[in-house]
Design a protein around this motif. Structure first.
Motif, PDB file in Angstrom:
ATOM      1  N   ALA A  35      19.360  36.415  79.546  1.00  0.00           N
ATOM      2  CA  ALA A  35      19.815  36.139  78.511  1.00  0.00           C
ATOM      3  C   ALA A  35      20.813  34.482  78.254  1.00  0.00           C
ATOM      4  CB  ALA A  35      20.785  37.378  78.670  1.00  0.00           C
ATOM      5  N   THR A  36      21.247  34.637  79.382  1.00  0.00           N
ATOM      6  CA  THR A  36      22.175  33.291  79.832  1.00  0.00           C
ATOM      7  C   THR A  36      22.097  32.076  79.057  1.00  0.00           C
ATOM      8  OG1 THR A  36      24.145  34.578  80.673  1.00  0.00           O
ATOM      9  CG2 THR A  36      24.069  31.348  80.405  1.00  0.00           C
ATOM     10  N   VAL A  37      20.978  32.205  79.981  1.00  0.00           N
ATOM     11  CA  VAL A  37      19.427  30.828  80.066  1.00  0.00           C
ATOM     12  C   VAL A  37      18.771  30.694  79.264  1.00  0.00           C
ATOM     13  CG1 VAL A  37      17.441  29.750  80.655  1.00  0.00           C
ATOM     14  CG2 VAL A  37      19.363  31.057  82.349  1.00  0.00           C
ATOM     15  N   ALA A  38      18.975  31.879  77.378  1.00  0.00           N
ATOM     16  CA  ALA A  38      17.638  31.720  76.498  1.00  0.00           C
ATOM     17  C   ALA A  38      19.098  31.499  75.703  1.00  0.00           C
ATOM     18  CB  ALA A  38      17.356  33.113  76.190  1.00  0.00           C
ATOM     19  N   ARG A  39      20.694  31.531  75.417  1.00  0.00           N
ATOM     20  CA  ARG A  39      21.832  31.619  75.256  1.00  0.00           C
ATOM     21  C   ARG A  39      22.134  30.454  74.759  1.00  0.00           C
ATOM     22  NH1 ARG A  39      25.392  34.823  77.201  1.00  0.00           N
ATOM     23  NH2 ARG A  39      26.638  33.620  77.769  1.00  0.00           N
ATOM     24  N   VAL A  40      21.966  28.994  76.343  1.00  0.00           N
ATOM     25  CA  VAL A  40      21.576  27.909  76.254  1.00  0.00           C
ATOM     26  C   VAL A  40      21.384  27.171  75.966  1.00  0.00           C
ATOM     27  CG1 VAL A  40      22.886  26.650  78.468  1.00  0.00           C
ATOM     28  CG2 VAL A  40      23.416  28.526  77.894  1.00  0.00           C
ATOM     29  N   ARG A  41      19.531  27.658  75.913  1.00  0.00           N
ATOM     30  CA  ARG A  41      18.368  26.674  75.363  1.00  0.00           C
ATOM     31  C   ARG A  41      18.841  26.711  73.488  1.00  0.00           C
ATOM     32  NH1 ARG A  41      15.548  24.522  79.453  1.00  0.00           N
ATOM     33  NH2 ARG A  41      15.538  25.188  81.158  1.00  0.00           N
ATOM     34  N   ALA A  42      19.092  27.667  73.432  1.00  0.00           N
ATOM     35  CA  ALA A  42      19.280  27.740  71.297  1.00  0.00           C
ATOM     36  C   ALA A  42      20.742  26.913  71.574  1.00  0.00           C
ATOM     37  CB  ALA A  42      19.579  29.263  71.519  1.00  0.00           C
ATOM     38  N   VAL A  43      21.239  26.617  72.438  1.00  0.00           N
ATOM     39  CA  VAL A  43      22.485  26.463  72.594  1.00  0.00           C
ATOM     40  C   VAL A  43      22.849  24.666  71.727  1.00  0.00           C
ATOM     41  CG1 VAL A  43      25.022  24.967  72.678  1.00  0.00           C
ATOM     42  CG2 VAL A  43      24.600  27.603  72.268  1.00  0.00           C
ATOM     43  N   ILE A  44      21.467  24.206  72.818  1.00  0.00           N
ATOM     44  CA  ILE A  44      21.224  22.436  73.172  1.00  0.00           C
ATOM     45  C   ILE A  44      20.336  22.534  72.302  1.00  0.00           C
ATOM     46  CG2 ILE A  44      19.010  21.440  74.550  1.00  0.00           C
ATOM     47  CD1 ILE A  44      20.771  22.922  77.284  1.00  0.00           C
ATOM     48  N   ALA A  45      19.324  22.907  71.721  1.00  0.00           N
ATOM     49  CA  ALA A  45      18.098  23.054  70.698  1.00  0.00           C
ATOM     50  C   ALA A  45      19.200  22.752  69.360  1.00  0.00           C
ATOM     51  CB  ALA A  45      16.983  23.815  70.695  1.00  0.00           C
ATOM     52  N   GLU A  46      20.388  23.523  68.912  1.00  0.00           N
ATOM     53  CA  GLU A  46      20.614  24.306  67.470  1.00  0.00           C
ATOM     54  C   GLU A  46      21.820  21.887  67.694  1.00  0.00           C
ATOM     55  OE1 GLU A  46      24.515  26.211  65.894  1.00  0.00           O
ATOM     56  OE2 GLU A  46      23.506  27.283  66.915  1.00  0.00           O
ATOM     57  N   LEU A  47      22.308  22.196  68.615  1.00  0.00           N
ATOM     58  CA  LEU A  47      22.915  20.693  68.785  1.00  0.00           C
ATOM     59  C   LEU A  47      22.363  19.634  69.237  1.00  0.00           C
ATOM     60  CD1 LEU A  47      26.316  21.901  70.733  1.00  0.00           C
ATOM     61  CD2 LEU A  47      25.369  22.452  68.558  1.00  0.00           C
ATOM     62  N   GLY A  48      21.097  19.669  69.372  1.00  0.00           N
ATOM     63  CA  GLY A  48      19.958  18.124  69.715  1.00  0.00           C
ATOM     64  C   GLY A  48      20.914  17.015  71.125  1.00  0.00           C
ATOM     65  N   TYR A  49      20.996  18.491  72.011  1.00  0.00           N
ATOM     66  CA  TYR A  49      21.504  17.747  73.509  1.00  0.00           C
ATOM     67  C   TYR A  49      20.730  16.704  73.710  1.00  0.00           C
ATOM     68  CZ  TYR A  49      23.636  17.616  77.618  1.00  0.00           C
ATOM     69  OH  TYR A  49      23.963  16.919  79.831  1.00  0.00           O
TER      70      TYR A  49
END
Length: 368
Positions: A35-49
């Protein structure tokens, strides 16, 4: 709202986790809940990191980036980049194009397209570029028309159209000798005997040397004596090419056809001839070498020798990827075939050769 470049700390803060956790997710390491992996990847995609290339290289000793290094973006290199981009798909590598825009080490414009011109600042440009990029930004490089040997580089390199005969270095080029012979044979078959050759200095550059060999071999095969007065060396710079063309066309017994060893010079030849009141191909036949897209747009359309420029870029990247993967190319120097592309800039020689001064005949007959 995050302004500026997104950092790993920004991702951690928005995802509500530590920087170490984000690092584990980025590097696919164990110890992070799904669940944490999914949340982090979602933030990465959202911010364009995106992790920086330097950070990636320090962490993994690899960047998975291939550099295409060119002296300047001109017709030849622009076509080659299309093939390089095609080859990079599904390779696992990214592509970065680096050019100083034809600027010398001191920041002064060389004014000449291509790397092999007269300017001393151009000799060794690839070594300077490699020193800036290798180690932390790119894993390997494709060098377009390098001027010096590159076997001492700290990273794998493949040369395209190298200007030195280094058979031990990975390289891709066209069959310059055969291509130049095809061009000259075409003009001879049309009836030309006074055929000028517009090359590229210095003669020691491999491509120039090979194309002059092809030109001279075709003349010899047809029992036409080689005349050094019909040979001029000029870079890609418009002014130097134009001056060389004017010299050829001002000869008392001027050429009825000119073989230019690149399309850029051939197009300049056409412009100069028209400026001098000559008609192409009625008064002067012109043939180039490269078959860049611009050669189809001239009036008349330029007859030229096609070297598969896009394929050269594709093969160079494929060769480099193979080397980076620990393999060895089937052949260290790949030479691709050339072919004649007939268009409208060549015809039989005029019955009477007109001088460029007053357009008067220089060898009998009546002006056409």
């Amino acid at each position: 709202m995050i302004s500026g470049r997104v950092t790993i700390r920004d991702v951690a803060e928005q995802a509500g986790v530590s920087v170490a956790t984000v690092s584990k997710v980025l590097n696919d390491r164990y110890g992070v809940a799904a669940a944490t992996v999914a949340r982090v990847r979602a933030v990465i995609a959202e911010l364009g990191y995106e992790s920086s290339l330097v950070a990636r290289s320090l962490r993994n000793q690899r960047t998975n980036v291939i550099g295409i290094l060119v002296w300047a973006i001109e017709p030849f290199s622009a076509e080659l980049l299309k093939g390089a981009a095609r080859a990079i798909r599904d390779s696992g590598y990214e592509l970065v194009i680096y050019s100083a825009g034809g600027q010398g080490a001191g920041g002064q414009g060389a004014g000449d397209q291509g790397a092999g011109g007269e300017g001393s600042e151009k000799i060794g440009w690839e070594s300077r570029y490699l020193s800036r990029l290798s180690g932390t930004l790119i894993d390997g490089a494709v060098l377009v028309t390098p001027t010096v040997h590159t076997s001492r580089s700290d990273i794998p390199v493949v040369a395209v159209d190298p200007h030195t005969d280094d058979e031990g270095a990975p390289a891709v080029s066209a069959d310059n000798v055969r291509g130049a012979a095809l061009a000259t044979e075409h003009l001879i078959a049309l009836g030309h005997r006074r055929i000028g050759f517009l090359g590229r200095p210095p003669r020691s550059l491999a491509s120039t040397h090979q194309r002059e060999i092809g030109y001279r071999s075709a003349l010899a095969e047809a029992d036409i004596p080689f005349d050094p007065d019909l040979v001029r060396m000029a870079g890609y710079q418009e002014e130097t090419s134009a001056e060389a063309v004017r010299e050829l066309l001002s000869l008392p017994d001027r050429p009825t056809a000119i073989f230019a060893a690149n399309d850029v010079s051939a197009i300049v030849t056409m412009d100069v001839a028209v400026t001098l009141g000559m008609r192409v191909p009625d008064d002067l036949s012109i043939i180039g070498f490269d078959n860049v897209p611009e050669s189809r747009m001239t009036d008349p359309a330029l007859t030229t020798i096609d070297q598969p420029i896009q394929l050269m870029g594709q093969r160079a990247v494929e060769m480099l990827v193979e080397i980076l993967s620990g393999g060895e190319p089937a052949e260290m120097h790949t030479r691709l075939p050339t072919r004649l592309v007939e268009r409208a800039s060549c015809a039989a020689p005029p019955r009477a050769v007109r001088s460029i001064v007053g357009l008067r005949p220089t060898s009998g007959g009546v002006p056409r």
